[in-house]
Design a protein around this motif. Structure first.
Motif, PDB file in Angstrom:
ATOM      1  N   TRP A 159       1.094  -1.155  -0.258  1.00  0.00           N
ATOM      2  CA  TRP A 159       0.034  -0.195  -0.103  1.00  0.00           C
ATOM      3  C   TRP A 159       1.040   1.146   0.100  1.00  0.00           C
ATOM      4  CZ3 TRP A 159      -1.463  -4.636   1.365  1.00  0.00           C
ATOM      5  CH2 TRP A 159      -2.525  -5.047   1.177  1.00  0.00           C
ATOM      6  N   HIS A 160       0.979   1.692  -1.190  1.00  0.00           N
ATOM      7  CA  HIS A 160       2.099   2.793  -1.420  1.00  0.00           C
ATOM      8  C   HIS A 160       1.698   4.253  -1.729  1.00  0.00           C
ATOM      9  CE1 HIS A 160       5.536   4.105  -3.760  1.00  0.00           C
ATOM     10  NE2 HIS A 160       5.065   4.461  -4.753  1.00  0.00           N
ATOM     11  N   ASN A 161       2.570   5.086  -1.356  1.00  0.00           N
ATOM     12  CA  ASN A 161       2.308   6.436  -1.911  1.00  0.00           C
ATOM     13  C   ASN A 161       3.400   6.922  -2.442  1.00  0.00           C
ATOM     14  OD1 ASN A 161       2.166   9.322  -1.862  1.00  0.00           O
ATOM     15  ND2 ASN A 161       1.384   9.497   0.227  1.00  0.00           N
ATOM     16  N   ILE A 171      -0.475  -1.062  -4.723  1.00  0.00           N
ATOM     17  CA  ILE A 171      -1.754  -0.252  -4.435  1.00  0.00           C
ATOM     18  C   ILE A 171      -1.447   1.244  -4.174  1.00  0.00           C
ATOM     19  CG2 ILE A 171      -4.176  -0.228  -3.418  1.00  0.00           C
ATOM     20  CD1 ILE A 171      -3.667  -3.228  -3.093  1.00  0.00           C
ATOM     21  N   GLU A 172      -1.663   2.124  -4.823  1.00  0.00           N
ATOM     22  CA  GLU A 172      -1.765   3.502  -4.452  1.00  0.00           C
ATOM     23  C   GLU A 172      -2.978   3.592  -3.525  1.00  0.00           C
ATOM     24  OE1 GLU A 172      -0.918   6.740  -7.123  1.00  0.00           O
ATOM     25  OE2 GLU A 172       0.593   5.193  -8.310  1.00  0.00           O
ATOM     26  N   PRO A 217      -7.875   8.690   4.066  1.00  0.00           N
ATOM     27  CA  PRO A 217      -6.770   7.666   3.851  1.00  0.00           C
ATOM     28  C   PRO A 217      -5.479   8.314   3.966  1.00  0.00           C
ATOM     29  CG  PRO A 217      -8.619   7.431   2.166  1.00  0.00           C
ATOM     30  CD  PRO A 217      -8.946   8.706   2.721  1.00  0.00           C
ATOM     31  N   ILE A 218      -5.395   9.580   3.965  1.00  0.00           N
ATOM     32  CA  ILE A 218      -4.286  10.256   3.977  1.00  0.00           C
ATOM     33  C   ILE A 218      -3.585   9.961   5.673  1.00  0.00           C
ATOM     34  CG2 ILE A 218      -4.842  12.393   4.845  1.00  0.00           C
ATOM     35  CD1 ILE A 218      -1.916  11.911   2.617  1.00  0.00           C
ATOM     36  N   LEU A 219      -4.535   9.644   6.618  1.00  0.00           N
ATOM     37  CA  LEU A 219      -4.320   9.089   7.896  1.00  0.00           C
ATOM     38  C   LEU A 219      -3.550   7.890   8.146  1.00  0.00           C
ATOM     39  CD1 LEU A 219      -7.404  10.712   9.494  1.00  0.00           C
ATOM     40  CD2 LEU A 219      -4.834  11.648   9.629  1.00  0.00           C
ATOM     41  N   ILE A 220      -3.694   7.021   6.959  1.00  0.00           N
ATOM     42  CA  ILE A 220      -3.158   5.574   7.153  1.00  0.00           C
ATOM     43  C   ILE A 220      -1.546   5.733   7.013  1.00  0.00           C
ATOM     44  CG2 ILE A 220      -2.907   3.258   6.073  1.00  0.00           C
ATOM     45  CD1 ILE A 220      -5.650   4.030   5.053  1.00  0.00           C
ATOM     46  N   GLN A 221      -0.903   5.231   7.864  1.00  0.00           N
ATOM     47  CA  GLN A 221       0.676   5.471   7.936  1.00  0.00           C
ATOM     48  C   GLN A 221       1.153   3.996   6.975  1.00  0.00           C
ATOM     49  OE1 GLN A 221       3.464   6.822   7.909  1.00  0.00           O
ATOM     50  NE2 GLN A 221       3.575   7.015  10.344  1.00  0.00           N
ATOM     51  N   ARG A 222       2.200   4.614   6.297  1.00  0.00           N
ATOM     52  CA  ARG A 222       2.511   3.776   4.876  1.00  0.00           C
ATOM     53  C   ARG A 222       4.154   3.862   5.323  1.00  0.00           C
ATOM     54  NH1 ARG A 222       3.255   9.039   5.385  1.00  0.00           N
ATOM     55  NH2 ARG A 222       4.016   9.915   3.487  1.00  0.00           N
ATOM     56  N   PRO A 223       4.727   2.742   4.342  1.00  0.00           N
ATOM     57  CA  PRO A 223       3.891   2.029   3.474  1.00  0.00           C
ATOM     58  C   PRO A 223       3.679   0.416   4.224  1.00  0.00           C
ATOM     59  CG  PRO A 223       6.303   1.364   2.900  1.00  0.00           C
ATOM     60  CD  PRO A 223       5.961   2.786   4.013  1.00  0.00           C
ATOM     61  N   LEU A 224       2.469  -0.107   4.102  1.00  0.00           N
ATOM     62  CA  LEU A 224       2.198  -1.397   4.556  1.00  0.00           C
ATOM     63  C   LEU A 224       2.317  -2.437   3.476  1.00  0.00           C
ATOM     64  CD1 LEU A 224      -1.239  -0.724   6.178  1.00  0.00           C
ATOM     65  CD2 LEU A 224       0.753  -1.597   7.510  1.00  0.00           C
ATOM     66  N   VAL A 225       3.279  -3.340   3.819  1.00  0.00           N
ATOM     67  CA  VAL A 225       3.441  -4.674   2.800  1.00  0.00           C
ATOM     68  C   VAL A 225       2.974  -5.754   3.480  1.00  0.00           C
ATOM     69  CG1 VAL A 225       5.338  -5.832   1.836  1.00  0.00           C
ATOM     70  CG2 VAL A 225       5.451  -3.509   2.068  1.00  0.00           C
ATOM     71  N   GLU A 226       2.186  -6.575   2.670  1.00  0.00           N
ATOM     72  CA  GLU A 226       1.665  -8.140   2.995  1.00  0.00           C
ATOM     73  C   GLU A 226       2.324  -9.066   2.111  1.00  0.00           C
ATOM     74  OE1 GLU A 226      -2.628  -9.898   4.014  1.00  0.00           O
ATOM     75  OE2 GLU A 226      -2.470  -8.560   2.439  1.00  0.00           O
TER      76      GLU A 226
END
Length: 118
Positions: A6-8, A32-33, A91-100
């Protein structure tokens, strides 16, 4: 191995993590952006749970506009459900990047954390 990030693209940490994933041999990568295609509520709950994070720990609290949203929405002392609701709405509040991967989920801060699940 399948990996999803989950990428920015505007985030340096996210870009560095993506580069590690792209260079890793045998990794089939899904990018996934998350600002364009946020995770569902259920998916975000699962990602945080599998990463061992509370929603508070998975919330971005620094830098504009996230820091302003945290203040404006009164999230500093909010409960987990309220924080999750705010992440779904912003969604800007979701800390990133999450990787699964099949080995687990990590919030890859620092980017090298991704090696734990490769």
């Amino acid at each position: 191995m399948q990996a999803t990030i989950w990428h920015n693209p505007a985030c340096g940490t996210s870009r560095k993590t993506l580069a590690i994933l792209e260079a890793a041999p045998g990794v089939e990568l899904t990018v996934i952006e998350y600002l364009k295609a946020p995770p569902t509520r259920e998916k975000l709950v699962q990602l945080h749970r599998d990463a061992g994070l509370s929603h508070r720990q998975g919330m971005r609290t620094t830098n504009s506009p996230a820091a302003e949203l945290v203040a404006d929405l009164g999230l500093k002392d909010a409960d987990e459900a309220t924080i999750l609701d705010a992440m779904m709405a912003h969604p800007i509040l979701i800390q990133r990047p999450l990787v699964e991967t099949e080995k687990g989920v990590r919030l890859c801060r620092p980017p090298e954390t991704v090696h734990e699940i490769l």
